[in-house]
Design a protein around this motif. Sequence first.
Motif, PDB file in Angstrom:
ATOM      1  N   LEU A 250       0.773  -0.800  -0.007  1.00 40.82           N
ATOM      2  CA  LEU A 250      -0.053   0.038   0.350  1.00 40.82           C
ATOM      3  C   LEU A 250       0.919   0.901   0.111  1.00 40.82           C
ATOM      4  O   LEU A 250       0.682   2.469  -0.707  1.00 40.82           O
ATOM      5  CB  LEU A 250      -1.521   0.017   1.315  1.00 40.82           C
ATOM      6  N   ALA A 251       1.816   1.131   0.472  1.00 36.37           N
ATOM      7  CA  ALA A 251       2.900   2.564   0.579  1.00 36.37           C
ATOM      8  C   ALA A 251       3.446   2.163  -0.921  1.00 36.37           C
ATOM      9  O   ALA A 251       3.666   3.054  -1.596  1.00 36.37           O
ATOM     10  CB  ALA A 251       4.031   2.297   1.735  1.00 36.37           C
ATOM     11  N   VAL A 252       3.807   1.794  -1.647  1.00 29.63           N
ATOM     12  CA  VAL A 252       4.095   1.841  -3.343  1.00 29.63           C
ATOM     13  C   VAL A 252       2.723   2.468  -4.014  1.00 29.63           C
ATOM     14  O   VAL A 252       2.844   3.410  -5.063  1.00 29.63           O
ATOM     15  CB  VAL A 252       4.405   0.378  -3.708  1.00 29.63           C
ATOM     16  N   GLY A 253       1.804   1.530  -2.933  1.00 28.42           N
ATOM     17  CA  GLY A 253       0.306   2.448  -4.152  1.00 28.42           C
ATOM     18  C   GLY A 253      -0.187   3.476  -3.864  1.00 28.42           C
ATOM     19  O   GLY A 253      -0.474   4.450  -4.842  1.00 28.42           O
ATOM     20  N   ALA A 254       0.924   4.189  -2.667  1.00 24.28           N
ATOM     21  CA  ALA A 254       0.645   5.649  -2.097  1.00 24.28           C
ATOM     22  C   ALA A 254       1.189   6.325  -2.960  1.00 24.28           C
ATOM     23  O   ALA A 254       1.006   7.385  -3.462  1.00 24.28           O
ATOM     24  CB  ALA A 254       0.188   5.443  -0.693  1.00 24.28           C
ATOM     25  N   TRP A 255       2.479   5.696  -3.262  1.00 24.37           N
ATOM     26  CA  TRP A 255       3.510   6.352  -4.089  1.00 24.37           C
ATOM     27  C   TRP A 255       3.054   6.732  -5.188  1.00 24.37           C
ATOM     28  O   TRP A 255       3.135   7.061  -6.489  1.00 24.37           O
ATOM     29  CB  TRP A 255       4.905   5.999  -4.368  1.00 24.37           C
ATOM     30  N   LEU A 256       2.510   5.922  -5.966  1.00 24.92           N
ATOM     31  CA  LEU A 256       1.603   5.555  -7.698  1.00 24.92           C
ATOM     32  C   LEU A 256       0.886   6.623  -6.949  1.00 24.92           C
ATOM     33  O   LEU A 256       0.571   7.665  -8.883  1.00 24.92           O
ATOM     34  CB  LEU A 256       1.303   4.332  -8.278  1.00 24.92           C
TER      35      LEU A 256
END
Length: 236
Positions: free
Chosen positions: A97-103
């Motif tokens: 989800l951290a990667v999703g937040a970055w995207l």
Amino acid sequence: MLVAAAVCPCPPLLVPEVASGAAAELDELRAACDAALAAVLAADPQLLVVVGPGPGHERWEQGAVGRFQPFGVDLRVRLGGGDDAAPALPPALPPALAVGAWLLERSGWRGPVQGLSVPDYLEPRLCAENGRHLAEAAERVGLLVLGEGSARHSVKAPGYLDERAEAFDAGVARALASADADGGLAALDDELAFELMASGRAPWQVLTGAAADGLRASLLYQAAPYGVGYLVAVWN
């Protein structure tokens, strides 16, 4: 109602600061993820929900913090943006989800956001039920669905080589390319997915529960550059 969904992988290496000198190796994948998310935002959702694998079955509110310190980078992101100077209270977002937040931050989205983490032990029936609830959360819902195919495509893969990996991911790709017209995602065997280290199984089955009839599909990317199956698709 679900109006659009982007399906993306979520390796921390997708973040250039984490990948460092190897960042260029995933430029094509980043571009595909950007294109998929842009298609979702173009559908004008009222709410965007980020769904991805995590250790627990948990909802995350807008502003939740993701950290990349465990991957050697002093970088923080917030789900849906927000004041980065605000206190970063635990618990932190799961890495996916951290990667999703970055995207999402990269996409420029400024609307309402929620997060949902689903563990690999969540039964397919419950995944689909989660999806139905998400689709009812607003009149126009967009999803960013995170997860990967098998992590056992080669002897150098995280899970070493399993000859079933190629067929498993090929079936996932067909289902993503057809908006699951044949029920391929919904029918994925959760035990086989676990054995193949396919972190996307539960998030993909959340998507099938949320999806309405009549969605079009495009498969934008399929490869296993590090022995892990990365797939990018759009349903809209």
